[in-house]
Design a protein around this motif. Sequence first.
Motif, PDB file in Angstrom:
ATOM      1  N   PHE A 111       0.851  -1.182   0.000  1.00  0.00           N
ATOM      2  CA  PHE A 111       0.000   0.000   0.000  1.00  0.00           C
ATOM      3  C   PHE A 111       0.891   1.237   0.000  1.00  0.00           C
ATOM      4  O   PHE A 111       2.083   1.165   0.308  1.00  0.00           O
ATOM      5  N   PHE A 112       0.294   2.369  -0.319  1.00  0.00           N
ATOM      6  CA  PHE A 112       1.043   3.620  -0.432  1.00  0.00           C
ATOM      7  C   PHE A 112       0.313   4.720   0.324  1.00  0.00           C
ATOM      8  O   PHE A 112      -0.892   4.901   0.139  1.00  0.00           O
ATOM      9  N   ASP A 113       1.051   5.447   1.176  1.00  0.00           N
ATOM     10  CA  ASP A 113       0.389   6.545   1.871  1.00  0.00           C
ATOM     11  C   ASP A 113       0.681   7.874   1.194  1.00  0.00           C
ATOM     12  O   ASP A 113       1.572   7.995   0.352  1.00  0.00           O
ATOM     13  N   THR A 114      -0.105   8.871   1.584  1.00  0.00           N
ATOM     14  CA  THR A 114      -0.093  10.172   0.906  1.00  0.00           C
ATOM     15  C   THR A 114       0.672  11.228   1.680  1.00  0.00           C
ATOM     16  O   THR A 114       0.532  12.421   1.405  1.00  0.00           O
ATOM     17  N   ALA A 115       1.489  10.810   2.645  1.00  0.00           N
ATOM     18  CA  ALA A 115       2.149  11.759   3.543  1.00  0.00           C
ATOM     19  C   ALA A 115       2.955  12.796   2.772  1.00  0.00           C
ATOM     20  O   ALA A 115       3.731  12.467   1.878  1.00  0.00           O
ATOM     21  N   ALA A 116       2.737  14.062   3.139  1.00  0.00           N
ATOM     22  CA  ALA A 116       3.484  15.206   2.600  1.00  0.00           C
ATOM     23  C   ALA A 116       3.256  15.432   1.111  1.00  0.00           C
ATOM     24  O   ALA A 116       4.081  16.057   0.443  1.00  0.00           O
ATOM     25  N   THR A 117       2.144  14.965   0.572  1.00  0.00           N
ATOM     26  CA  THR A 117       1.877  15.105  -0.862  1.00  0.00           C
ATOM     27  C   THR A 117       2.075  16.521  -1.394  1.00  0.00           C
ATOM     28  O   THR A 117       2.690  16.699  -2.462  1.00  0.00           O
ATOM     29  N   PRO A 118       1.575  17.582  -0.722  1.00  0.00           N
ATOM     30  CA  PRO A 118       1.727  18.928  -1.297  1.00  0.00           C
ATOM     31  C   PRO A 118       3.172  19.354  -1.512  1.00  0.00           C
ATOM     32  O   PRO A 118       3.436  20.232  -2.334  1.00  0.00           O
ATOM     33  N   PHE A 119       4.105  18.742  -0.778  1.00  0.00           N
ATOM     34  CA  PHE A 119       5.515  19.066  -0.957  1.00  0.00           C
ATOM     35  C   PHE A 119       6.142  18.313  -2.127  1.00  0.00           C
ATOM     36  O   PHE A 119       7.276  18.604  -2.520  1.00  0.00           O
ATOM     37  N   LEU A 120       5.415  17.311  -2.665  1.00  0.00           N
ATOM     38  CA  LEU A 120       6.013  16.395  -3.628  1.00  0.00           C
ATOM     39  C   LEU A 120       5.311  16.361  -4.982  1.00  0.00           C
ATOM     40  O   LEU A 120       5.968  16.323  -6.022  1.00  0.00           O
ATOM     41  N   TYR A 121       3.976  16.327  -4.975  1.00  0.00           N
ATOM     42  CA  TYR A 121       3.236  16.070  -6.208  1.00  0.00           C
ATOM     43  C   TYR A 121       2.031  16.997  -6.355  1.00  0.00           C
ATOM     44  O   TYR A 121       1.484  17.491  -5.369  1.00  0.00           O
ATOM     45  N   ARG A 122       1.583  17.159  -7.587  1.00  0.00           N
ATOM     46  CA  ARG A 122       0.320  17.830  -7.848  1.00  0.00           C
ATOM     47  C   ARG A 122      -0.833  16.910  -7.427  1.00  0.00           C
ATOM     48  O   ARG A 122      -0.669  15.685  -7.375  1.00  0.00           O
ATOM     49  N   PRO A 123      -2.000  17.463  -7.161  1.00  0.00           N
ATOM     50  CA  PRO A 123      -3.128  16.647  -6.697  1.00  0.00           C
ATOM     51  C   PRO A 123      -3.520  15.511  -7.638  1.00  0.00           C
ATOM     52  O   PRO A 123      -4.097  14.514  -7.198  1.00  0.00           O
ATOM     53  N   GLN A 124      -3.188  15.633  -8.912  1.00  0.00           N
ATOM     54  CA  GLN A 124      -3.572  14.608  -9.881  1.00  0.00           C
ATOM     55  C   GLN A 124      -2.976  13.238  -9.571  1.00  0.00           C
ATOM     56  O   GLN A 124      -3.409  12.233 -10.127  1.00  0.00           O
ATOM     57  N   ILE A 125      -2.007  13.190  -8.680  1.00  0.00           N
ATOM     58  CA  ILE A 125      -1.423  11.885  -8.337  1.00  0.00           C
ATOM     59  C   ILE A 125      -2.478  10.944  -7.760  1.00  0.00           C
ATOM     60  O   ILE A 125      -2.418   9.729  -7.963  1.00  0.00           O
ATOM     61  N   PHE A 126      -3.473  11.483  -7.065  1.00  0.00           N
ATOM     62  CA  PHE A 126      -4.547  10.635  -6.543  1.00  0.00           C
ATOM     63  C   PHE A 126      -5.260   9.914  -7.684  1.00  0.00           C
ATOM     64  O   PHE A 126      -5.573   8.719  -7.579  1.00  0.00           O
ATOM     65  N   CYS A 127      -5.534  10.634  -8.767  1.00  0.00           N
ATOM     66  CA  CYS A 127      -6.218  10.038  -9.910  1.00  0.00           C
ATOM     67  C   CYS A 127      -5.326   9.039 -10.636  1.00  0.00           C
ATOM     68  O   CYS A 127      -5.772   7.941 -11.001  1.00  0.00           O
ATOM     69  N   HIS A 128      -4.077   9.403 -10.831  1.00  0.00           N
ATOM     70  CA  HIS A 128      -3.173   8.548 -11.603  1.00  0.00           C
ATOM     71  C   HIS A 128      -2.925   7.218 -10.900  1.00  0.00           C
ATOM     72  O   HIS A 128      -2.983   6.148 -11.530  1.00  0.00           O
ATOM     73  N   VAL A 129      -2.646   7.268  -9.594  1.00  0.00           N
ATOM     74  CA  VAL A 129      -2.382   6.023  -8.872  1.00  0.00           C
ATOM     75  C   VAL A 129      -3.657   5.194  -8.745  1.00  0.00           C
ATOM     76  O   VAL A 129      -3.623   3.965  -8.818  1.00  0.00           O
ATOM     77  N   SER A 130      -4.799   5.864  -8.583  1.00  0.00           N
ATOM     78  CA  SER A 130      -6.072   5.133  -8.549  1.00  0.00           C
ATOM     79  C   SER A 130      -6.317   4.406  -9.858  1.00  0.00           C
ATOM     80  O   SER A 130      -6.818   3.273  -9.877  1.00  0.00           O
ATOM     81  N   GLU A 131      -5.958   5.034 -10.968  1.00  0.00           N
ATOM     82  CA  GLU A 131      -6.153   4.407 -12.278  1.00  0.00           C
ATOM     83  C   GLU A 131      -5.170   3.259 -12.484  1.00  0.00           C
ATOM     84  O   GLU A 131      -5.527   2.207 -13.033  1.00  0.00           O
ATOM     85  N   ILE A 132      -3.931   3.429 -12.032  1.00  0.00           N
ATOM     86  CA  ILE A 132      -2.907   2.407 -12.261  1.00  0.00           C
ATOM     87  C   ILE A 132      -3.095   1.200 -11.340  1.00  0.00           C
ATOM     88  O   ILE A 132      -3.048   0.042 -11.785  1.00  0.00           O
ATOM     89  N   LEU A 133      -3.314   1.463 -10.044  1.00  0.00           N
ATOM     90  CA  LEU A 133      -3.341   0.386  -9.045  1.00  0.00           C
ATOM     91  C   LEU A 133      -4.709   0.167  -8.410  1.00  0.00           C
ATOM     92  O   LEU A 133      -4.979  -0.900  -7.868  1.00  0.00           O
ATOM     93  N   GLY A 134      -5.540   1.203  -8.419  1.00  0.00           N
ATOM     94  CA  GLY A 134      -6.822   1.133  -7.725  1.00  0.00           C
ATOM     95  C   GLY A 134      -6.778   1.948  -6.449  1.00  0.00           C
ATOM     96  O   GLY A 134      -5.758   1.978  -5.746  1.00  0.00           O
ATOM     97  N   SER A 135      -7.865   2.619  -6.124  1.00  0.00           N
ATOM     98  CA  SER A 135      -7.918   3.476  -4.938  1.00  0.00           C
ATOM     99  C   SER A 135      -7.761   2.689  -3.653  1.00  0.00           C
ATOM    100  O   SER A 135      -7.407   3.247  -2.612  1.00  0.00           O
ATOM    101  N   GLU A 136      -7.998   1.389  -3.702  1.00  0.00           N
ATOM    102  CA  GLU A 136      -7.879   0.554  -2.503  1.00  0.00           C
ATOM    103  C   GLU A 136      -6.432   0.394  -2.045  1.00  0.00           C
ATOM    104  O   GLU A 136      -6.183  -0.140  -0.952  1.00  0.00           O
ATOM    105  N   LYS A 137      -5.485   0.861  -2.824  1.00  0.00           N
ATOM    106  CA  LYS A 137      -4.071   0.776  -2.451  1.00  0.00           C
ATOM    107  C   LYS A 137      -3.552   2.062  -1.815  1.00  0.00           C
ATOM    108  O   LYS A 137      -2.374   2.142  -1.458  1.00  0.00           O
TER     109      LYS A 137
END
Length: 279
Positions: A210-236
């Motif tokens: 699984f992957f956590d979202t810690a410190a996302t604003p310092f690292l990635y644009r918000p679209q990472i939620f959509c991209h990882v959900s599409e690649i692996l599924g939101s359950e990850k």
Amino acid sequence: MIIDFHTHVVSPRIIEKRAEYVGNDSCFSALYSQPKAKLATAEDIINNMDEFGIDKSVILNLGWQTHEMCVETNDYIFESLAKYPERLVGFCMIQPLAGDKALKELERCARYGAKGIGEIRPDTQGFDLGDSNILKPLVEEMVKQNLVLLIHASEPVGHEYSGKGSVTPDLIYSFILNFPELKLICAHWGGGLPFYALMPEVEKAFDNVFFDTAATPFLYRPQIFCHVSEILGSEKILFGSDYPLISPKRIIDQLESVNLSNEKKVKILSGNARQLLSI
């Protein structure tokens, strides 16, 4: 319900004697040598949760260099869990280089109600993530005790920052292949590891990852939620803030800003954590 899967807690003693700990431990120094770097007690975390509507928080330990510091700080986590049993979930720390002492500490952590180990940091703790001779008995005990491991991860590209470290996706992926039965959480989106799940053999290896979202604003644009959900599924994906480094509201605002269904957002904010922790 909202579960913050990535917060850090230290005792009042560590806050009071901050300079002493900075001088004695490389991990603590990397993270907290700057006076502006915030530290939080269990009470600070509870107050923050109340302010931002967080129902439960996973309190993580730090990657201490010595076995003795792991034991000392684990004791404070046990104390915090006893004080706030309905609000806090504890992850403890071990120093794998301590051998049998680390194994006994694992057993103690499980006995006192810890749900996992983390945020472990092989680089600052000085052990090789590929050394199965050291790690195999510890992983076997984690699996036996149904403990989850949360590991720090960093990006092999991009900007430098305090505590970035060198635990990159290639090292973590080799560890995953060596111990596929272990439930593993890769912090900070795994340093970009989810993107490699476009490769079928990599995706197959992520059954217990699984992957956590810690410190996302310092690292990635918000679209990472959509991209990882599409690649692996939101359950990850597990919502985590990295408080007190950053307010949980900033990550929640990022999640709310993207075009994901409410069902997927609920999974990220609490559903996946509830299933993983049997809450």
